[in-house]
Design a protein around this motif. Structure first.
Motif, PDB file in Angstrom:
ATOM      1  N   THR A 170       0.827  -1.210   0.000  1.00 31.52           N
ATOM      2  CA  THR A 170       0.000   0.000   0.000  1.00 31.52           C
ATOM      3  C   THR A 170       0.858   1.256   0.000  1.00 31.52           C
ATOM      4  OG1 THR A 170      -1.777  -1.149   1.184  1.00 31.52           O
ATOM      5  CG2 THR A 170      -1.791   1.265   1.248  1.00 31.52           C
ATOM      6  N   ILE A 171       1.910   1.253   0.821  1.00 32.47           N
ATOM      7  CA  ILE A 171       2.815   2.409   0.873  1.00 32.47           C
ATOM      8  C   ILE A 171       3.492   2.622  -0.476  1.00 32.47           C
ATOM      9  CG2 ILE A 171       4.942   3.292   1.894  1.00 32.47           C
ATOM     10  CD1 ILE A 171       4.096   1.968   4.520  1.00 32.47           C
ATOM     11  N   ALA A 172       3.911   1.519  -1.098  1.00 30.08           N
ATOM     12  CA  ALA A 172       4.553   1.622  -2.408  1.00 30.08           C
ATOM     13  C   ALA A 172       3.580   2.188  -3.439  1.00 30.08           C
ATOM     14  CB  ALA A 172       5.054   0.248  -2.850  1.00 30.08           C
ATOM     15  N   GLY A 173       2.330   1.722  -3.402  1.00 28.93           N
ATOM     16  CA  GLY A 173       1.325   2.235  -4.331  1.00 28.93           C
ATOM     17  C   GLY A 173       1.061   3.711  -4.127  1.00 28.93           C
ATOM     18  N   ALA A 174       0.995   4.132  -2.857  1.00 28.38           N
ATOM     19  CA  ALA A 174       0.767   5.549  -2.560  1.00 28.38           C
ATOM     20  C   ALA A 174       1.922   6.402  -3.060  1.00 28.38           C
ATOM     21  CB  ALA A 174       0.578   5.737  -1.057  1.00 28.38           C
ATOM     22  N   ALA A 175       3.148   5.896  -2.884  1.00 30.05           N
ATOM     23  CA  ALA A 175       4.325   6.642  -3.344  1.00 30.05           C
ATOM     24  C   ALA A 175       4.308   6.798  -4.862  1.00 30.05           C
ATOM     25  CB  ALA A 175       5.593   5.929  -2.891  1.00 30.05           C
ATOM     26  N   ILE A 176       3.934   5.726  -5.559  1.00 30.87           N
ATOM     27  CA  ILE A 176       3.866   5.786  -7.023  1.00 30.87           C
ATOM     28  C   ILE A 176       2.796   6.778  -7.472  1.00 30.87           C
ATOM     29  CG2 ILE A 176       3.246   4.452  -9.086  1.00 30.87           C
ATOM     30  CD1 ILE A 176       4.548   2.021  -7.721  1.00 30.87           C
ATOM     31  N   PHE A 177       1.635   6.741  -6.796  1.00 27.51           N
ATOM     32  CA  PHE A 177       0.558   7.667  -7.152  1.00 27.51           C
ATOM     33  C   PHE A 177       0.988   9.116  -6.941  1.00 27.51           C
ATOM     34  CE2 PHE A 177      -2.908  10.401  -5.767  1.00 27.51           C
ATOM     35  CZ  PHE A 177      -3.755  10.327  -6.864  1.00 27.51           C
ATOM     36  N   VAL A 178       1.603   9.409  -5.798  1.00 29.39           N
ATOM     37  CA  VAL A 178       2.036  10.778  -5.491  1.00 29.39           C
ATOM     38  C   VAL A 178       3.071  11.250  -6.507  1.00 29.39           C
ATOM     39  CG1 VAL A 178       3.268  12.210  -3.820  1.00 29.39           C
ATOM     40  CG2 VAL A 178       1.479  10.641  -3.042  1.00 29.39           C
ATOM     41  N   TRP A 179       4.001  10.380  -6.858  1.00 27.04           N
ATOM     42  CA  TRP A 179       5.023  10.750  -7.844  1.00 27.04           C
ATOM     43  C   TRP A 179       4.367  11.084  -9.185  1.00 27.04           C
ATOM     44  CZ3 TRP A 179       6.746   8.935 -12.573  1.00 27.04           C
ATOM     45  CH2 TRP A 179       7.987   9.421 -13.009  1.00 27.04           C
ATOM     46  N   GLY A 180       3.439  10.230  -9.616  1.00 19.80           N
ATOM     47  CA  GLY A 180       2.744  10.485 -10.877  1.00 19.80           C
ATOM     48  C   GLY A 180       1.920  11.750 -10.834  1.00 19.80           C
ATOM     49  N   PHE A 181       1.264  12.007  -9.685  1.00 21.82           N
ATOM     50  CA  PHE A 181       0.437  13.204  -9.549  1.00 21.82           C
ATOM     51  C   PHE A 181       1.284  14.466  -9.655  1.00 21.82           C
ATOM     52  CE2 PHE A 181      -1.325  16.566  -6.856  1.00 21.82           C
ATOM     53  CZ  PHE A 181      -2.574  16.727  -7.433  1.00 21.82           C
ATOM     54  N   ARG A 182       2.430  14.467  -8.990  1.00 17.73           N
ATOM     55  CA  ARG A 182       3.297  15.649  -9.032  1.00 17.73           C
ATOM     56  C   ARG A 182       3.810  15.909 -10.442  1.00 17.73           C
ATOM     57  NH1 ARG A 182       6.898  14.852  -3.463  1.00 17.73           N
ATOM     58  NH2 ARG A 182       5.249  15.512  -2.006  1.00 17.73           N
ATOM     59  N   LYS A 183       4.158  14.849 -11.147  1.00 19.84           N
ATOM     60  CA  LYS A 183       4.635  15.014 -12.516  1.00 19.84           C
ATOM     61  C   LYS A 183       3.514  15.519 -13.422  1.00 19.84           C
ATOM     62  CE  LYS A 183       8.910  13.571 -12.087  1.00 19.84           C
ATOM     63  NZ  LYS A 183      10.065  14.447 -12.394  1.00 19.84           N
ATOM     64  N   TRP A 184       2.308  14.962 -13.225  1.00 21.03           N
ATOM     65  CA  TRP A 184       1.168  15.400 -14.041  1.00 21.03           C
ATOM     66  C   TRP A 184       0.816  16.851 -13.745  1.00 21.03           C
ATOM     67  CZ3 TRP A 184      -3.663  16.635 -11.729  1.00 21.03           C
ATOM     68  CH2 TRP A 184      -4.657  16.997 -12.638  1.00 21.03           C
ATOM     69  N   LYS A 185       0.825  17.220 -12.455  1.00 19.83           N
ATOM     70  CA  LYS A 185       0.462  18.578 -12.062  1.00 19.83           C
ATOM     71  C   LYS A 185       1.443  19.596 -12.612  1.00 19.83           C
ATOM     72  CE  LYS A 185      -2.377  21.225  -9.739  1.00 19.83           C
ATOM     73  NZ  LYS A 185      -3.798  21.325 -10.131  1.00 19.83           N
TER      74      LYS A 185
END
Length: 212
Positions: A170-185
């Motif tokens: 779950t932590i790994a998934g959250a980290a991946i999501f946050v990284w993708g969100f920051r790049k998209w933003k």
């Protein structure tokens, strides 16, 4: 005072207050005290004075529209002017009423005069930057975010069997999501493989608000 003189005075006020900034007017909303001052000022104006103000506001409104390329394009297409333009015109009307009303006290006059000059303008660049990049699955950062979500759900399922492993997933998934969100933003420039491939003579494509 002639109609054209009042129009030019309102234009000069906008130029002085906002300079060359062009975009969306952010005018303070009308509170109870301002509403009372507005009603009092208008009740003191004669029919001729109200007509005088209305005639001066027509070219002023046109000028506000011409200053904003997006507003001008919208009006040229037959759509109504943006609401912020109409709000600015109403603030200019309050300003003119305060100048012509014969019996307002100092506080009431200042409330009406302040509406147009004490706002701010959100520039076209600022306005567009707030919109952010579009959520398209062709954007690899959006796909990264989706992958992060999938891993988070997977972690929730694994947690039912092994809590420690589920937590790590779950932590790994959250980290991946946050990284993708920051790049998209941030709208970072990406190579949109395979639809655009730099290895096949394609061009790197920016997927942010300034995309071509």
């Amino acid at each position: 005072m002639e109609v054209s003189e009042l129009t030019e005075a309102l234009k000069d006020l906008v130029k002085t207050a906002y300079g060359d900034r062009v975009g969306t007017f952010k005018i303070q909303s009308v509170d109870e005290a301002t509403s009372r001052a507005r009603q009092k000022a208008r009740s003191q104006l004669s029919k001729e004075q109200r007509l005088f103000i209305d005639r001066s506001l027509v070219p002023f409104r046109d000028w506000l529209i011409e200053r904003d390329p997006e507003a001008a394009e919208r009006v040229a297409s037959g759509a109504p002017a943006p609401q912020d333009i109409e709000t600015a015109v109403r603030a200019a009307e309050d300003h003119a009423a305060a100048l012509l009303a014969p019996d307002l006290n100092e506080a009431e006059t200042e409330l009406l005069l302040a509406r147009l000059k004490n706002g701010r303008i959100e520039t076209i660049e600022e306005r567009n930057s707030l919109r952010g990049a579009p959520l398209r699955f062709s954007n690899r950062h959006v796909r990264t975010m989706a992958g992060g979500f999938a891993i988070i759900f997977l972690g929730s399922g694994v947690a039912g069997v092994t809590a420690e492993v589920g937590t790590v997933v779950t932590i790994a998934g959250a980290a991946i999501f946050v990284w993708g969100f920051r790049k998209w933003k941030s709208g970072e420039t990406t190579s949109n493989v395979p639809s655009v491939s730099v290895f096949k003579g394609g061009k790197i494509k920016r997927e942010g608000p300034g995309a071509l």
